[in-house]
Design a protein around this motif. Structure first.
Motif, short mmCIF file in Angstrom:
data_model
loop_
_atom_site.label_atom_id
_atom_site.label_comp_id
_atom_site.label_asym_id
_atom_site.label_seq_id
_atom_site.Cartn_x
_atom_site.Cartn_y
_atom_site.Cartn_z
N ALA A 79 7.81 8.22 -1.38
CA ALA A 79 8.12 8.93 -2.28
C ALA A 79 7.37 8.63 -3.41
O ALA A 79 7.05 9.38 -4.38
CB ALA A 79 9.93 8.87 -2.38
N ARG A 80 7.17 7.38 -3.73
CA ARG A 80 6.34 6.67 -4.91
C ARG A 80 4.97 7.08 -4.53
O ARG A 80 4.40 7.50 -5.71
CB ARG A 80 6.28 5.36 -4.81
CG ARG A 80 5.81 4.71 -6.01
CD ARG A 80 6.07 3.02 -6.01
NE ARG A 80 5.31 2.47 -4.69
CZ ARG A 80 5.57 1.22 -4.27
NH1 ARG A 80 6.48 0.73 -4.88
NH2 ARG A 80 4.83 0.82 -3.31
N THR A 82 3.83 9.65 -3.20
CA THR A 82 3.68 11.39 -3.50
C THR A 82 3.92 12.01 -4.96
O THR A 82 3.40 12.57 -5.83
CB THR A 82 4.72 12.00 -2.54
OG1 THR A 82 5.99 11.75 -2.72
CG2 THR A 82 4.32 12.17 -1.19
N SER A 83 4.70 10.86 -5.50
CA SER A 83 4.94 11.15 -6.99
C SER A 83 3.91 10.81 -7.87
O SER A 83 3.89 11.23 -9.20
CB SER A 83 6.26 10.35 -7.66
OG SER A 83 5.95 8.75 -7.34
N GLN A 84 2.78 10.08 -7.30
CA GLN A 84 1.86 9.73 -8.22
C GLN A 84 0.44 10.48 -7.92
O GLN A 84 -0.43 10.02 -8.29
CB GLN A 84 1.47 8.17 -7.91
CG GLN A 84 2.43 7.31 -8.58
CD GLN A 84 2.18 5.73 -7.96
OE1 GLN A 84 1.54 5.57 -6.85
NE2 GLN A 84 3.04 4.96 -8.48
N GLY A 86 0.05 13.53 -8.97
CA GLY A 86 0.03 14.56 -10.16
C GLY A 86 -1.55 14.44 -10.92
O GLY A 86 -1.93 15.74 -10.94
N ARG A 93 -6.25 14.93 -2.90
CA ARG A 93 -4.68 14.77 -2.72
C ARG A 93 -4.50 13.93 -1.23
O ARG A 93 -3.65 12.84 -1.14
CB ARG A 93 -3.70 15.51 -3.18
CG ARG A 93 -3.82 15.92 -4.47
CD ARG A 93 -3.07 17.29 -4.58
NE ARG A 93 -1.76 17.37 -4.28
CZ ARG A 93 -0.52 17.18 -5.02
NH1 ARG A 93 -0.81 16.93 -6.60
NH2 ARG A 93 0.61 17.15 -4.81
N THR A 97 -3.02 10.16 -0.72
CA THR A 97 -1.81 9.94 0.02
C THR A 97 -2.19 8.73 0.93
O THR A 97 -1.41 7.99 1.15
CB THR A 97 -1.41 11.11 0.84
OG1 THR A 97 -1.13 12.31 -0.11
CG2 THR A 97 -0.20 10.71 1.53
N GLU A 144 0.54 20.59 1.46
CA GLU A 144 -0.74 20.21 1.02
C GLU A 144 -1.85 20.84 1.50
O GLU A 144 -2.60 21.39 0.63
CB GLU A 144 -0.78 18.74 0.95
CG GLU A 144 0.09 17.76 0.26
CD GLU A 144 -0.35 17.97 -1.43
OE1 GLU A 144 -1.26 18.19 -1.84
OE2 GLU A 144 0.90 18.28 -2.20
#
Length: 204
Positions: A79-80, A82-84, A86, A93, A97, A144
Motif C-alpha cells: 500500500a505504501r 502504490t500510494s507513492q 502519484g 508507474r 511499482t 494500471e
C-alpha cells in the motif's frame, strides 16, 4: 539479566506474543512449519508450553497468527508503494511499482520469503492469503495497464504475465542477491517495459 525468570515475567502479553511470533518465524523461515513444534518454540522463547497455548490456543492458532501478521506487514508495504506513485510519469508507474516492492523485499526478506517460497507444512490460511493478495495485485496491474496503455489488446492476461515475471525476479533477489542486484533487476524491468510496452501505446 534480561533472560532471567523475573525479566521474562515483566514482558506484557502483547510483547510476549510478538516474541513468540518472531521465534516461530525464525524457525519456519529456516526449516519450514514442520520444524516449529511447541516444544522447540517454547524452548527458544524461554517460556513453558502452557504460556504458548494461553496466548494462541494451539499450534495451529500460532501459525495462523504468524501468517496474518506477515500478510499485514506485506500489505502495508505494498500500500505504501502504490500510494507513492502519484509523482511518477504514467509510462513509468509499473517500473516504479516494481522498484518499490523490491525495496520492500530487501526491508523484510523473511516476510516475503514466507509468501514467495511457502515453506513445507504451511497451513491452509497461508495459501488463502496468497490467493487473496495475488488477486489484489492482479487487479492493480490490470488497472494500471488499462489506464496507461488503453489500446492494449488483452490487459487481463498481460497483467498475469507481468505478475509472474515480477514474482520470478523477486524470488531471484531472495535466493541470489549477489547476482540479482537491485541495479540489474531494475535495469532489466526498464528494458522489458520499453521493449514490450512501447511509448506509442500511451494515451494521446
Amino acid at each position: 539479566m534480561s533472560g532471567s525468570p523475573s525479566a521474562r515475567k515483566r514482558m506484557s502479553a502483547a510483547d510476549r506474543r510478538e516474541q513468540i511470533l518472531d521465534v516461530t518465524h525464525d524457525i519456519v523461515d529456516a526449516e519450514g512449519f514442520h520444524a516449529a513444534t511447541p516444544n522447540r518454540i517454547a524452548e527458544a522463547a524461554g517460556i513453558t508450553r502452557p504460556v504458548l497455548y494461553q496466548l494462541f490456543g494451539d499450534i495451529a492458532g500460532l501459525f495462523v497468527a504468524l501468517v496474518d501478521r506477515e500478510s499485514e506487514r506485506a500489505g502495508i508495504q505494498f500500500a505504501r508503494v502504490t500510494s507513492q506513485l502519484g509523482g511518477i510519469p504514467e509510462d513509468d508507474r509499473l517500473v516504479g511499482t516494481f522498484c518499490g516492492v523490491l525495496n520492500a523485499v530487501d526491508e523484510r526478506p523473511a516476510t516475503w520469503r514466507l509468501f514467495l517460497f511457502p515453506p513445507q507444512g504451511a497451513p491452509p490460511e497461508l495459501h488463502q492469503r496468497l490467493a487473496e493478495s495475488e488477486e489484489l495485485v492482479l487487479r492493480f496491474l490490470q488497472q494500471e495497464l488499462e489506464r496507461t496503455f488503453p489500446r492494449m489488446p488483452d490487459p487481463e492476461y498481460t497483467a498475469r504475465m507481468v505478475h509472474a515475471s515480477g514474482r520470478e525476479l523477486l524470488q531471484r533477489r531472495l535466493v541470489d542477491p549477489t547476482h540479482a542486484t537491485t541495479e540489474r533487476l531494475v535495469a532489466l524491468v526498464r528494458h522489458v517495459r520499453a521493449w514490450v510496452l512501447p511509448a506509442q501505446n500511451l494515451p494521446t
